[in-house]
Design an enzyme around this catalytic site. Structure first.
Site, PDB file in Angstrom:
ATOM      1  N   GLY A  40     -61.563  30.063  50.670  1.00  0.00           N
ATOM      2  CA  GLY A  40     -62.343  28.843  50.472  1.00  0.00           C
ATOM      3  C   GLY A  40     -61.461  27.663  50.820  1.00  0.00           C
ATOM      4  N   GLU A  41     -61.264  26.791  49.876  1.00  0.00           N
ATOM      5  CA  GLU A  41     -60.418  25.613  50.086  1.00  0.00           C
ATOM      6  C   GLU A  41     -59.459  25.521  48.898  1.00  0.00           C
ATOM      7  OE1 GLU A  41     -59.896  23.467  52.575  1.00  0.00           O
ATOM      8  OE2 GLU A  41     -58.415  22.677  51.175  1.00  0.00           O
ATOM      9  N   SER A  42     -58.175  25.712  49.197  1.00  0.00           N
ATOM     10  CA  SER A  42     -57.203  25.842  48.107  1.00  0.00           C
ATOM     11  C   SER A  42     -57.110  24.591  47.242  1.00  0.00           C
ATOM     12  CB  SER A  42     -55.833  26.203  48.677  1.00  0.00           C
ATOM     13  OG  SER A  42     -55.426  25.264  49.653  1.00  0.00           O
ATOM     14  N   CYS A  65     -56.643  34.283  51.925  1.00  0.00           N
ATOM     15  CA  CYS A  65     -56.637  32.976  52.589  1.00  0.00           C
ATOM     16  C   CYS A  65     -56.319  31.835  51.613  1.00  0.00           C
ATOM     17  CB  CYS A  65     -57.946  32.777  53.358  1.00  0.00           C
ATOM     18  SG  CYS A  65     -57.775  31.562  54.669  1.00  0.00           S
ATOM     19  N   ARG A  77     -50.152  26.060  55.531  1.00  0.00           N
ATOM     20  CA  ARG A  77     -51.617  25.940  55.617  1.00  0.00           C
ATOM     21  C   ARG A  77     -52.034  25.715  57.062  1.00  0.00           C
ATOM     22  NH1 ARG A  77     -53.982  21.316  52.425  1.00  0.00           N
ATOM     23  NH2 ARG A  77     -55.932  22.478  52.469  1.00  0.00           N
ATOM     24  N   ILE A 127     -59.744  32.412  59.261  1.00  0.00           N
ATOM     25  CA  ILE A 127     -60.465  31.135  59.298  1.00  0.00           C
ATOM     26  C   ILE A 127     -59.556  30.046  58.728  1.00  0.00           C
ATOM     27  CG2 ILE A 127     -62.539  29.876  58.543  1.00  0.00           C
ATOM     28  CD1 ILE A 127     -63.848  32.669  58.059  1.00  0.00           C
ATOM     29  N   ARG A 128     -59.114  29.140  59.585  1.00  0.00           N
ATOM     30  CA  ARG A 128     -58.154  28.099  59.174  1.00  0.00           C
ATOM     31  C   ARG A 128     -57.084  28.700  58.252  1.00  0.00           C
ATOM     32  NH1 ARG A 128     -62.640  25.632  57.618  1.00  0.00           N
ATOM     33  NH2 ARG A 128     -63.808  25.077  59.465  1.00  0.00           N
ATOM     34  N   HIS A 177     -59.564  37.530  55.793  1.00  0.00           N
ATOM     35  CA  HIS A 177     -60.674  37.711  54.843  1.00  0.00           C
ATOM     36  C   HIS A 177     -61.299  39.100  54.962  1.00  0.00           C
ATOM     37  CE1 HIS A 177     -61.275  33.354  53.922  1.00  0.00           C
ATOM     38  NE2 HIS A 177     -60.859  33.176  55.148  1.00  0.00           N
ATOM     39  N   GLU A 185     -63.022  40.485  52.865  1.00  0.00           N
ATOM     40  CA  GLU A 185     -64.337  40.395  52.194  1.00  0.00           C
ATOM     41  C   GLU A 185     -65.454  40.009  53.166  1.00  0.00           C
ATOM     42  OE1 GLU A 185     -61.815  38.336  51.855  1.00  0.00           O
ATOM     43  OE2 GLU A 185     -62.488  36.241  51.746  1.00  0.00           O
TER      44      GLU A 185
HETATM   45  N1  GLN Z   1     -57.271  26.167  55.055  1.00  0.00           N
HETATM   46  C1  GLN Z   1     -57.846  26.499  53.783  1.00  0.00           C
HETATM   47  C2  GLN Z   1     -57.018  25.950  52.627  1.00  0.00           C
HETATM   48  O1  GLN Z   1     -56.044  25.318  52.821  1.00  0.00           O
HETATM   49  C3  GLN Z   1     -57.999  27.992  53.612  1.00  0.00           C
HETATM   50  C4  GLN Z   1     -59.100  28.502  54.516  1.00  0.00           C
HETATM   51  C5  GLN Z   1     -59.786  29.730  54.034  1.00  0.00           C
HETATM   52  O2  GLN Z   1     -59.675  30.160  52.884  1.00  0.00           O
HETATM   53  N2  GLN Z   1     -60.572  30.283  54.909  1.00  0.00           N
HETATM   54  O3  GLN Z   1     -57.351  26.174  51.512  1.00  0.00           O
END
Ligand code: GLN
Length: 197
Positions: free
Chosen positions: A46-48, A78, A107, A136-137, A176, A178
């Site tokens: 997700g987004e840390s 991630c 990151r 993903i990112r 991921h 999942e």
């Molecule tokens: N770039 C995201 C972060 O810094 C992580 C991306 C992801 O979980 N797919 O949290």
């Protein structure tokens, strides 16, 4: 065994499904009493920064951090990997992590021009067959402490970067699992990491 998926933000449902595929009945957790009751925890992608902020809002940040440090089996994908890292590069100014793993992660390490990609990776400690990995990112690991085992790496411009690491009761992947039908990583977490803890 009570396996919780931290349900503050991110791909919670996907982790619940992957864990169900492994024969456990996972629960989503976000409140202190729920987090106190689990025997293992998954931190989703997700987004840390968002997950960390929400953990503080729900008053579970320190609890999670302490439980990890006292041996709670934990798996982060991630953003979850970032949240498990003791050190983060390219973090936001006020970014905090639960920590526990003696790793430095960067990151969005694969570059902004490559937001997401899929590749086959090798993971000899788990399986002899290649594994399709979705990034993903994604972060990668830039430095590891002596207790950290590298399970898989990806090479970029001649440099090998760990993307799956384990330190005792803690497991983290840049990618991921999942988001695929492949539950080998979740199975490894349940059958090897949790059992040895
Ligand atoms: N770039 C995201 C972060 O810094 C992580 C991306 C992801 O979980 N797919 O949290």
């Amino acid at each position: 065994m009570k396996v919780g998926v931290l349900a503050l933000q991110g791909d919670v449902r996907e982790h619940l499904r992957a864990l169900q595929d492994c024969g456990v009945e996972p629960i989503s957790v976000r409140r202190p009493e729920e987090i106190k009751a689990v025997d293992a925890l998954v931190i989703p992608g997700g987004e840390s920064t968002t997950i960390a902020h929400l953990a503080q809002t729900f008053d579970v940040f320190d609890l999670i951090s302490e439980r990890i440090k006292s041996g709670l089996p934990v798996y982060g994908s991630c953003a979850g990997m970032i949240l498990l890292a003791d050190r983060v590069l390219d973090a936001t100014a006020d970014q905090r992590t639960f920590g526990g793993m003696d790793i430095t992660v960067r990151r969005n390490a694969f570059g902004r021009q490559v937001d997401s990609f899929e590749i086959d990776i090798a993971m000899q400690a788990l399986t002899h067959a290649a594994m399709r990995a979705v990034f993903i990112r994604a972060p990668w690991v830039e430095q590891i402490g002596p207790g950290v085992q590298v399970l898989s790496s990806v090479t970029r411009e001649g440099v090998s970067h760990p993307v799956a690491v384990r330190q005792g009761h803690m497991l983290a992947t840049s990618f991921h699992p999942e988001l695929t039908e492949d539950s080998r990583i979740h199975r490894y977490f349940i059958e090897e990491v949790c059992k040895s803890a």
